[in-house]
Design a protein around this motif. Structure first.
Motif, PDB file in Angstrom:
ATOM      1  N   GLN A 190       2.413  -0.533   8.627  1.00 22.04           N
ATOM      2  CA  GLN A 190       3.189  -1.003   9.777  1.00 22.04           C
ATOM      3  C   GLN A 190       2.329  -0.973  11.041  1.00 22.04           C
ATOM      4  O   GLN A 190       2.333  -1.923  11.820  1.00 22.04           O
ATOM      5  N   GLU A 191       1.562   0.107  11.221  1.00 22.11           N
ATOM      6  CA  GLU A 191       0.676   0.209  12.385  1.00 22.11           C
ATOM      7  C   GLU A 191      -0.408  -0.866  12.335  1.00 22.11           C
ATOM      8  O   GLU A 191      -0.710  -1.509  13.344  1.00 22.11           O
TER       9      GLU A 191
ATOM     10  N   PRO B 137       4.634   5.229  -0.733  1.00 22.09           N
ATOM     11  CA  PRO B 137       4.745   6.527  -0.062  1.00 22.09           C
ATOM     12  C   PRO B 137       4.877   6.293   1.445  1.00 22.09           C
ATOM     13  O   PRO B 137       4.295   5.341   1.989  1.00 22.09           O
ATOM     14  N   GLU B 138       5.628   7.118   2.097  1.00 19.87           N
ATOM     15  CA  GLU B 138       5.889   6.946   3.529  1.00 19.87           C
ATOM     16  C   GLU B 138       4.609   6.852   4.365  1.00 19.87           C
ATOM     17  O   GLU B 138       4.525   5.991   5.250  1.00 19.87           O
ATOM     18  N   PRO B 139       3.586   7.689   4.122  1.00 18.73           N
ATOM     19  CA  PRO B 139       2.369   7.562   4.941  1.00 18.73           C
ATOM     20  C   PRO B 139       1.701   6.183   4.790  1.00 18.73           C
ATOM     21  O   PRO B 139       1.234   5.612   5.778  1.00 18.73           O
ATOM     22  N   ALA B 140       1.693   5.615   3.599  1.00 24.31           N
ATOM     23  CA  ALA B 140       1.105   4.291   3.382  1.00 24.31           C
ATOM     24  C   ALA B 140       1.930   3.227   4.100  1.00 24.31           C
ATOM     25  O   ALA B 140       1.378   2.318   4.727  1.00 24.31           O
ATOM     26  N   ARG B 141       3.235   3.332   4.015  1.00 20.23           N
ATOM     27  CA  ARG B 141       4.112   2.372   4.692  1.00 20.23           C
ATOM     28  C   ARG B 141       3.894   2.421   6.192  1.00 20.23           C
ATOM     29  O   ARG B 141       3.789   1.394   6.868  1.00 20.23           O
ATOM     30  N   ARG B 142       3.788   3.633   6.724  1.00 19.47           N
ATOM     31  CA  ARG B 142       3.580   3.819   8.169  1.00 19.47           C
ATOM     32  C   ARG B 142       2.242   3.210   8.605  1.00 19.47           C
ATOM     33  O   ARG B 142       2.171   2.499   9.608  1.00 19.47           O
ATOM     34  N   GLU B 143       1.178   3.482   7.828  1.00 24.87           N
ATOM     35  CA  GLU B 143      -0.144   2.926   8.170  1.00 24.87           C
ATOM     36  C   GLU B 143      -0.138   1.410   8.102  1.00 24.87           C
ATOM     37  O   GLU B 143      -0.745   0.746   8.946  1.00 24.87           O
TER      38      GLU B 143
END
Length: 60
Positions: A17-18, A9-15
C-alpha cells in the motif's frame, strides 16, 4: 484478465500500500508485475516436480 483473491500477511499488505502511494501504481499492478517477474525467472529453469524430489527421510 481473471480476478484472483488471496491472503497476504499484514506487513506485506502495508508495504504494498505504501509503495502504491509512492509510485502511483495500484497494489494490483505491483502484484501483477511481481508475479510476471517470478514466472519469467522460473521459466528459465525447469523445476523438478515435488513428487520427484527425494523426501528428507530418504537421505543417508
Amino acid at each position: 484478465m481473471k480476478r484472483t483473491n488471496f491472503f497476504l500477511p499484514e506487513p506485506a499488505r502495508r508495504e504494498l500500500q505504501e509503495l502504491s502511494q509512492v509510485t502511483g501504481l495500484s497494489v494490483s499492478e505491483h502484484l501483477r508485475r511481481a508475479i510476471d517477474e517470478y514466472l519469467s525467472r522460473h521459466k528459465q529453469t525447469k523445476p523438478v516436480p515435488a513428487s520427484a524430489q527425494p523426501s528428507p527421510e530418504s537421505k543417508p
